[in-house]
Design a protein around this motif. Sequence first.
Motif, mmCIF file in Angstrom:
data_model
loop_
_atom_site.group_PDB
_atom_site.id
_atom_site.type_symbol
_atom_site.label_atom_id
_atom_site.label_comp_id
_atom_site.label_asym_id
_atom_site.label_seq_id
_atom_site.Cartn_x
_atom_site.Cartn_y
_atom_site.Cartn_z
ATOM 1 N N LEU A 117 0.833 -1.208 0.000
ATOM 2 C CA LEU A 117 0.000 0.000 0.000
ATOM 3 C C LEU A 117 0.864 1.253 0.000
ATOM 4 C CD1 LEU A 117 -2.776 -1.060 2.540
ATOM 5 C CD2 LEU A 117 -3.097 -0.594 0.105
ATOM 6 N N PHE A 118 1.899 1.264 0.845
ATOM 7 C CA PHE A 118 2.797 2.420 0.889
ATOM 8 C C PHE A 118 3.465 2.630 -0.464
ATOM 9 C CE2 PHE A 118 6.706 4.705 1.499
ATOM 10 C CZ PHE A 118 6.428 5.650 2.478
ATOM 11 N N GLY A 119 3.950 1.536 -1.050
ATOM 12 C CA GLY A 119 4.624 1.656 -2.333
ATOM 13 C C GLY A 119 3.700 2.156 -3.436
ATOM 14 N N GLY A 120 2.503 1.567 -3.514
ATOM 15 C CA GLY A 120 1.572 1.956 -4.570
ATOM 16 C C GLY A 120 1.096 3.393 -4.440
ATOM 17 N N ILE A 121 0.678 3.766 -3.232
ATOM 18 C CA ILE A 121 0.200 5.138 -3.028
ATOM 19 C C ILE A 121 1.361 6.118 -3.133
ATOM 20 C CG2 ILE A 121 -0.968 6.699 -1.424
ATOM 21 C CD1 ILE A 121 -2.361 4.255 -0.229
ATOM 22 N N GLY A 122 2.549 5.698 -2.667
ATOM 23 C CA GLY A 122 3.722 6.566 -2.760
ATOM 24 C C GLY A 122 4.073 6.913 -4.194
ATOM 25 N N VAL A 123 3.939 5.952 -5.109
ATOM 26 C CA VAL A 123 4.201 6.231 -6.530
ATOM 27 C C VAL A 123 3.216 7.276 -7.052
ATOM 28 C CG1 VAL A 123 4.118 5.256 -8.855
ATOM 29 C CG2 VAL A 123 5.263 4.009 -7.023
ATOM 30 N N VAL A 124 1.948 7.140 -6.676
ATOM 31 C CA VAL A 124 0.931 8.099 -7.128
ATOM 32 C C VAL A 124 1.238 9.505 -6.602
ATOM 33 C CG1 VAL A 124 -1.506 8.729 -7.003
ATOM 34 C CG2 VAL A 124 -0.850 6.337 -7.345
ATOM 35 N N ILE A 125 1.588 9.602 -5.306
ATOM 36 C CA ILE A 125 1.916 10.905 -4.730
ATOM 37 C C ILE A 125 3.144 11.493 -5.409
ATOM 38 C CG2 ILE A 125 2.684 12.090 -2.631
ATOM 39 C CD1 ILE A 125 1.062 10.044 -1.027
ATOM 40 N N LEU A 127 4.249 10.933 -8.465
ATOM 41 C CA LEU A 127 3.912 11.377 -9.815
ATOM 42 C C LEU A 127 3.188 12.724 -9.789
ATOM 43 C CD1 LEU A 127 2.741 8.009 -11.417
ATOM 44 C CD2 LEU A 127 4.790 9.313 -12.012
ATOM 45 N N TYR A 128 2.315 12.894 -8.797
ATOM 46 C CA TYR A 128 1.617 14.182 -8.689
ATOM 47 C C TYR A 128 2.606 15.299 -8.359
ATOM 48 C CZ TYR A 128 -1.635 17.834 -7.360
ATOM 49 O OH TYR A 128 -2.307 19.027 -7.309
ATOM 50 N N MET A 129 3.573 15.011 -7.473
ATOM 51 C CA MET A 129 4.552 16.032 -7.117
ATOM 52 C C MET A 129 5.417 16.419 -8.305
ATOM 53 S SD MET A 129 5.691 14.693 -3.321
ATOM 54 C CE MET A 129 6.742 16.108 -3.001
ATOM 55 N N VAL A 130 5.690 15.463 -9.180
ATOM 56 C CA VAL A 130 6.541 15.735 -10.342
ATOM 57 C C VAL A 130 5.757 16.458 -11.438
ATOM 58 C CG1 VAL A 130 7.893 14.696 -12.206
ATOM 59 C CG2 VAL A 130 8.084 13.807 -9.865
ATOM 60 N N PHE A 131 4.563 15.969 -11.734
ATOM 61 C CA PHE A 131 3.826 16.471 -12.890
ATOM 62 C C PHE A 131 2.653 17.389 -12.549
ATOM 63 C CE2 PHE A 131 5.632 12.345 -14.255
ATOM 64 C CZ PHE A 131 6.443 12.811 -15.289
ATOM 65 N N GLY A 132 2.235 17.416 -11.276
ATOM 66 C CA GLY A 132 1.094 18.244 -10.904
ATOM 67 C C GLY A 132 1.379 19.729 -11.068
ATOM 68 N N ARG A 133 0.350 20.487 -11.359
ATOM 69 C CA ARG A 133 0.476 21.925 -11.551
ATOM 70 C C ARG A 133 -0.393 22.653 -10.525
ATOM 71 N NH1 ARG A 133 1.902 23.848 -16.772
ATOM 72 N NH2 ARG A 133 0.372 25.514 -16.466
ATOM 73 N N SER A 168 0.187 15.299 2.061
ATOM 74 C CA SER A 168 0.306 14.644 0.756
ATOM 75 C C SER A 168 -1.023 14.546 0.036
ATOM 76 C CB SER A 168 0.906 13.246 0.924
ATOM 77 O OG SER A 168 2.217 13.339 1.437
ATOM 78 N N PHE A 169 -2.111 14.459 0.794
ATOM 79 C CA PHE A 169 -3.445 14.442 0.197
ATOM 80 C C PHE A 169 -4.154 15.788 0.372
ATOM 81 C CE2 PHE A 169 -2.623 10.000 1.547
ATOM 82 C CZ PHE A 169 -2.595 9.412 0.296
ATOM 83 N N GLY A 170 -3.910 16.444 1.498
ATOM 84 C CA GLY A 170 -4.618 17.682 1.794
ATOM 85 C C GLY A 170 -4.192 18.848 0.936
ATOM 86 N N VAL A 171 -2.885 18.994 0.688
ATOM 87 C CA VAL A 171 -2.410 20.122 -0.124
ATOM 88 C C VAL A 171 -2.954 20.056 -1.551
ATOM 89 C CG1 VAL A 171 -0.371 21.222 -1.121
ATOM 90 C CG2 VAL A 171 -0.373 20.581 1.287
ATOM 91 N N PHE A 254 11.972 15.965 -5.105
ATOM 92 C CA PHE A 254 11.564 15.056 -4.036
ATOM 93 C C PHE A 254 10.560 14.035 -4.549
ATOM 94 C CE2 PHE A 254 8.866 13.855 -0.423
ATOM 95 C CZ PHE A 254 9.833 13.307 0.404
ATOM 96 N N GLY A 255 9.706 14.443 -5.508
ATOM 97 C CA GLY A 255 8.770 13.506 -6.110
ATOM 98 C C GLY A 255 9.480 12.341 -6.777
ATOM 99 N N VAL A 256 10.563 12.641 -7.490
ATOM 100 C CA VAL A 256 11.356 11.582 -8.121
ATOM 101 C C VAL A 256 11.949 10.666 -7.058
ATOM 102 C CG1 VAL A 256 13.397 11.101 -9.521
ATOM 103 C CG2 VAL A 256 11.858 12.975 -10.158
ATOM 104 N N PHE A 257 12.495 11.275 -6.014
ATOM 105 C CA PHE A 257 13.066 10.501 -4.904
ATOM 106 C C PHE A 257 12.012 9.591 -4.281
ATOM 107 C CE2 PHE A 257 13.591 10.351 -0.229
ATOM 108 C CZ PHE A 257 14.760 9.607 -0.155
ATOM 109 N N LEU A 258 10.816 10.126 -4.078
ATOM 110 C CA LEU A 258 9.740 9.335 -3.478
ATOM 111 C C LEU A 258 9.348 8.163 -4.371
ATOM 112 C CD1 LEU A 258 7.529 8.787 -1.417
ATOM 113 C CD2 LEU A 258 6.143 10.550 -2.513
ATOM 114 N N ILE A 259 9.285 8.378 -5.666
ATOM 115 C CA ILE A 259 8.942 7.293 -6.593
ATOM 116 C C ILE A 259 9.973 6.172 -6.492
ATOM 117 C CG2 ILE A 259 8.768 6.675 -9.038
ATOM 118 C CD1 ILE A 259 7.591 9.506 -9.488
ATOM 119 N N VAL A 260 11.248 6.527 -6.403
ATOM 120 C CA VAL A 260 12.309 5.519 -6.287
ATOM 121 C C VAL A 260 12.143 4.724 -4.992
ATOM 122 C CG1 VAL A 260 14.795 5.162 -6.034
ATOM 123 C CG2 VAL A 260 13.922 6.797 -7.722
ATOM 124 N N ILE A 261 11.898 5.438 -3.876
ATOM 125 C CA ILE A 261 11.723 4.765 -2.587
ATOM 126 C C ILE A 261 10.501 3.843 -2.621
ATOM 127 C CG2 ILE A 261 11.134 5.142 -0.164
ATOM 128 C CD1 ILE A 261 14.018 5.767 -0.776
#
Length: 272
Positions: A117-125, A127-133, A168-171, A254-261
């Motif tokens: 769950l952490f890994g799957g949701i972490g990838v989504v977060i 990706l949003y940090m990298v590509f979100g506007r 991560s969800f609220g912002v 940091f989004g890229v770093f999070l995706i790797v983790i």
Amino acid sequence: MPDIMTLLPQAGLLLAIGALAGVLAGLLGVGGGIVLVPAFFYTFSALGYDSPQLMQICLATSLATIVVTSLRSLNAHHRKGAVEWPILRRWGPGIAIGAVVGMLVATQLRSDVLQALFGGIGVVIGLYMVFGRTDWRLGTQMPGGIFRIVLSPLIGFLSVLMGIGGGSFGVPTMTLFGVPIHRAVATASGYGVIIALPAVIGFLFADVAVAPPLTVGTVNLAAFGLVVCMTLITAPWGAALAHRMNPKPLKRAFGVFLIVIALNMLRTVING
């Protein structure tokens, strides 16, 4: 019990990670748990405390630090007049209910399920940090009615399963509905308190078969103390930086770093 030469480097690592988590909590509003949960997981595993319930210890200990970090960050943002208190009052009850449900669910799941769950949701977060506007919009004000009734508990629920504060969800939720990014980050620190406090109270009464020394319920007091020593110092630094600089480039990195983790966490689950 590991020897002192093993414990000292791990303690130093946790101090450094705590310092980073505090800055990130104040600067990016992502919640230090994004860093702390994998850090605790790999630290406790290295010390020989791997078990089917290891992730519960990591989540609970992370949330315990978030209680302190979020309160510190919230106070710093409040002094600058950046906290949207009406949003906290309207969304807080639902978020707290979701956090309690998340705690109850987390205590029943195996460590590998929580890792996935952490890994799957972490990838989504990530990706949003990298590509979100920040100019993406779903509306011009925070919604009420059925939308708030559904979304507020979901924020609390998913945050506890990740061991993170509400940033991560609220912002993203607040910015999508027209709240300026700096005010969203400030208000999300309040989400962290609302999520972490009831969850930690419940985790203190949980039980695990294998746990590191100084663990009460599923909260490891040693890791909590080391990390909080640093987050108390660095969370206000992050909050101050959030009002002085554009955090977008750092957030993407940091989004890229999070995706790797997160992907590494998923790899660990798959490889068993």
